[in-house]
Write a protein that holds these residues in place. Sequence first.
Motif, PDB file in Angstrom:
ATOM      1  N   ILE A  85     118.556 127.706  47.785  1.00 46.72           N
ATOM      2  CA  ILE A  85     117.412 127.471  48.679  1.00 46.72           C
ATOM      3  C   ILE A  85     116.108 127.616  47.909  1.00 46.72           C
ATOM      4  N   VAL A  86     116.006 128.630  47.059  1.00 47.27           N
ATOM      5  CA  VAL A  86     114.797 128.822  46.253  1.00 47.27           C
ATOM      6  C   VAL A  86     114.607 127.645  45.301  1.00 47.27           C
ATOM      7  N   PHE A  87     115.676 127.187  44.666  1.00 45.08           N
ATOM      8  CA  PHE A  87     115.603 126.060  43.751  1.00 45.08           C
ATOM      9  C   PHE A  87     115.120 124.795  44.471  1.00 45.08           C
ATOM     10  N   VAL A  88     115.663 124.528  45.649  1.00 40.21           N
ATOM     11  CA  VAL A  88     115.246 123.349  46.415  1.00 40.21           C
ATOM     12  C   VAL A  88     113.787 123.488  46.850  1.00 40.21           C
ATOM     13  N   ALA A  89     113.378 124.679  47.248  1.00 41.65           N
ATOM     14  CA  ALA A  89     111.984 124.886  47.651  1.00 41.65           C
ATOM     15  C   ALA A  89     111.036 124.644  46.474  1.00 41.65           C
ATOM     16  N   ILE A  90     111.423 125.074  45.280  1.00 41.90           N
ATOM     17  CA  ILE A  90     110.596 124.836  44.098  1.00 41.90           C
ATOM     18  C   ILE A  90     110.509 123.344  43.801  1.00 41.90           C
ATOM     19  N   LEU A  91     111.635 122.640  43.906  1.00 40.76           N
ATOM     20  CA  LEU A  91     111.615 121.192  43.686  1.00 40.76           C
ATOM     21  C   LEU A  91     110.707 120.485  44.684  1.00 40.76           C
ATOM     22  N   ILE A  92     110.764 120.901  45.943  1.00 37.50           N
ATOM     23  CA  ILE A  92     109.912 120.290  46.967  1.00 37.50           C
ATOM     24  C   ILE A  92     108.446 120.575  46.659  1.00 37.50           C
ATOM     25  N   ALA A  93     108.130 121.807  46.255  1.00 36.33           N
ATOM     26  CA  ALA A  93     106.740 122.154  45.939  1.00 36.33           C
ATOM     27  C   ALA A  93     106.226 121.335  44.747  1.00 36.33           C
ATOM     28  N   ILE A  94     107.054 121.171  43.737  1.00 30.48           N
ATOM     29  CA  ILE A  94     106.647 120.357  42.584  1.00 30.48           C
ATOM     30  C   ILE A  94     106.442 118.910  43.001  1.00 30.48           C
ATOM     31  N   ASN A  95     107.322 118.405  43.849  1.00 30.00           N
ATOM     32  CA  ASN A  95     107.195 117.036  44.336  1.00 30.00           C
ATOM     33  C   ASN A  95     105.901 116.849  45.125  1.00 30.00           C
ATOM     34  N   VAL A  96     105.575 117.806  45.985  1.00 27.55           N
ATOM     35  CA  VAL A  96     104.343 117.716  46.776  1.00 27.55           C
ATOM     36  C   VAL A  96     103.125 117.746  45.856  1.00 27.55           C
ATOM     37  N   LEU A  97     103.117 118.628  44.866  1.00 28.07           N
ATOM     38  CA  LEU A  97     101.996 118.696  43.929  1.00 28.07           C
ATOM     39  C   LEU A  97     101.837 117.404  43.132  1.00 28.07           C
ATOM     40  N   MET A  98     102.940 116.822  42.715  1.00 31.92           N
ATOM     41  CA  MET A  98     102.863 115.556  41.982  1.00 31.92           C
ATOM     42  C   MET A  98     102.346 114.434  42.873  1.00 31.92           C
ATOM     43  N   CYS A  99     102.782 114.420  44.125  1.00 28.60           N
ATOM     44  CA  CYS A  99     102.292 113.399  45.063  1.00 28.60           C
ATOM     45  C   CYS A  99     100.796 113.567  45.312  1.00 28.60           C
ATOM     46  N   LEU A 100     100.334 114.801  45.460  1.00 27.30           N
ATOM     47  CA  LEU A 100      98.898 115.041  45.646  1.00 27.30           C
ATOM     48  C   LEU A 100      98.105 114.624  44.403  1.00 27.30           C
ATOM     49  N   GLY A 101      98.635 114.916  43.237  1.00 20.58           N
ATOM     50  CA  GLY A 101      97.970 114.509  42.006  1.00 20.58           C
ATOM     51  C   GLY A 101      97.894 112.995  41.898  1.00 20.58           C
ATOM     52  N   LEU A 102      98.964 112.295  42.232  1.00 24.57           N
ATOM     53  CA  LEU A 102      98.961 110.834  42.201  1.00 24.57           C
ATOM     54  C   LEU A 102      97.980 110.276  43.219  1.00 24.57           C
ATOM     55  N   PHE A 103      97.957 110.888  44.401  1.00 27.61           N
ATOM     56  CA  PHE A 103      97.038 110.451  45.449  1.00 27.61           C
ATOM     57  C   PHE A 103      95.583 110.597  44.993  1.00 27.61           C
ATOM     58  N   LEU A 104      95.230 111.722  44.392  1.00 25.23           N
ATOM     59  CA  LEU A 104      93.872 111.934  43.894  1.00 25.23           C
ATOM     60  C   LEU A 104      93.542 110.975  42.752  1.00 25.23           C
ATOM     61  N   PHE A 105      94.509 110.709  41.886  1.00 25.40           N
ATOM     62  CA  PHE A 105      94.292 109.760  40.797  1.00 25.40           C
ATOM     63  C   PHE A 105      94.022 108.358  41.336  1.00 25.40           C
ATOM     64  N   VAL A 106      94.776 107.936  42.346  1.00 26.61           N
ATOM     65  CA  VAL A 106      94.582 106.613  42.948  1.00 26.61           C
ATOM     66  C   VAL A 106      93.219 106.549  43.634  1.00 26.61           C
ATOM     67  N   LEU A 107      92.818 107.620  44.299  1.00 27.92           N
ATOM     68  CA  LEU A 107      91.509 107.638  44.954  1.00 27.92           C
ATOM     69  C   LEU A 107      90.376 107.505  43.935  1.00 27.92           C
ATOM     70  N   THR A 108      90.491 108.154  42.807  1.00 28.48           N
ATOM     71  CA  THR A 108      89.423 108.064  41.807  1.00 28.48           C
ATOM     72  C   THR A 108      89.386 106.687  41.167  1.00 28.48           C
ATOM     73  N   GLN A 109      90.452 105.957  41.112  1.00 27.69           N
ATOM     74  CA  GLN A 109      90.475 104.629  40.535  1.00 27.69           C
ATOM     75  C   GLN A 109      89.811 103.588  41.433  1.00 27.69           C
ATOM     76  N   HIS A 110      89.792 103.829  42.737  1.00 29.49           N
ATOM     77  CA  HIS A 110      89.252 102.875  43.685  1.00 29.49           C
ATOM     78  C   HIS A 110      87.758 103.087  43.956  1.00 29.49           C
ATOM     79  N   THR A 111      87.169 104.113  43.454  1.00 29.14           N
ATOM     80  CA  THR A 111      85.756 104.336  43.665  1.00 29.14           C
ATOM     81  C   THR A 111      84.945 103.501  42.666  1.00 29.14           C
ATOM     82  N   SER A 112      83.779 103.058  43.085  1.00 37.35           N
ATOM     83  CA  SER A 112      82.934 102.255  42.183  1.00 37.35           C
ATOM     84  C   SER A 112      82.104 103.191  41.310  1.00 37.35           C
ATOM     85  N   PRO A 113      81.827 102.795  40.074  1.00 35.33           N
ATOM     86  CA  PRO A 113      81.058 103.671  39.191  1.00 35.33           C
ATOM     87  C   PRO A 113      79.594 103.764  39.559  1.00 35.33           C
ATOM     88  N   TYR A 114      79.020 102.899  40.445  1.00 35.23           N
ATOM     89  CA  TYR A 114      77.605 102.891  40.787  1.00 35.23           C
ATOM     90  C   TYR A 114      77.352 103.559  42.091  1.00 35.23           C
TER      91      TYR A 114
END
Length: 115
Positions: free
Chosen positions: A86-115
Amino acid sequence: MTDWSDPRLPTNQTSSPRQLKRLSRNFAGVGVGIPPERLQQIAMGHAATEDELVDVSFALTATALRSEQRRSKVGRAQRRCVRGAIVFVAILIAINVLMCLGLFLFVLTQHTSPY
């Protein structure tokens, strides 16, 4: 009252020679040396000394207690493994959520205009 508090030797109808040999080995494991042939005689109702009856009663109780301790040890190990999984699965889920949030923030920064 547990099942080992009232020890009984298996009757001759319910015990095979193989079972009696195993019972004799179990008895030897707790310090009571009674050959399987003698156990069969006692189970059939032949005369037994008081010392033999005490030894058989002690051995039945001790082997049942050892068996109960072994079962509880296995149960604890199983619970520990489930808890670890259960602890191992919870850690995997937490890592997955963090990676998804990081990808989401990266995609958001790519769509913003530099001006």
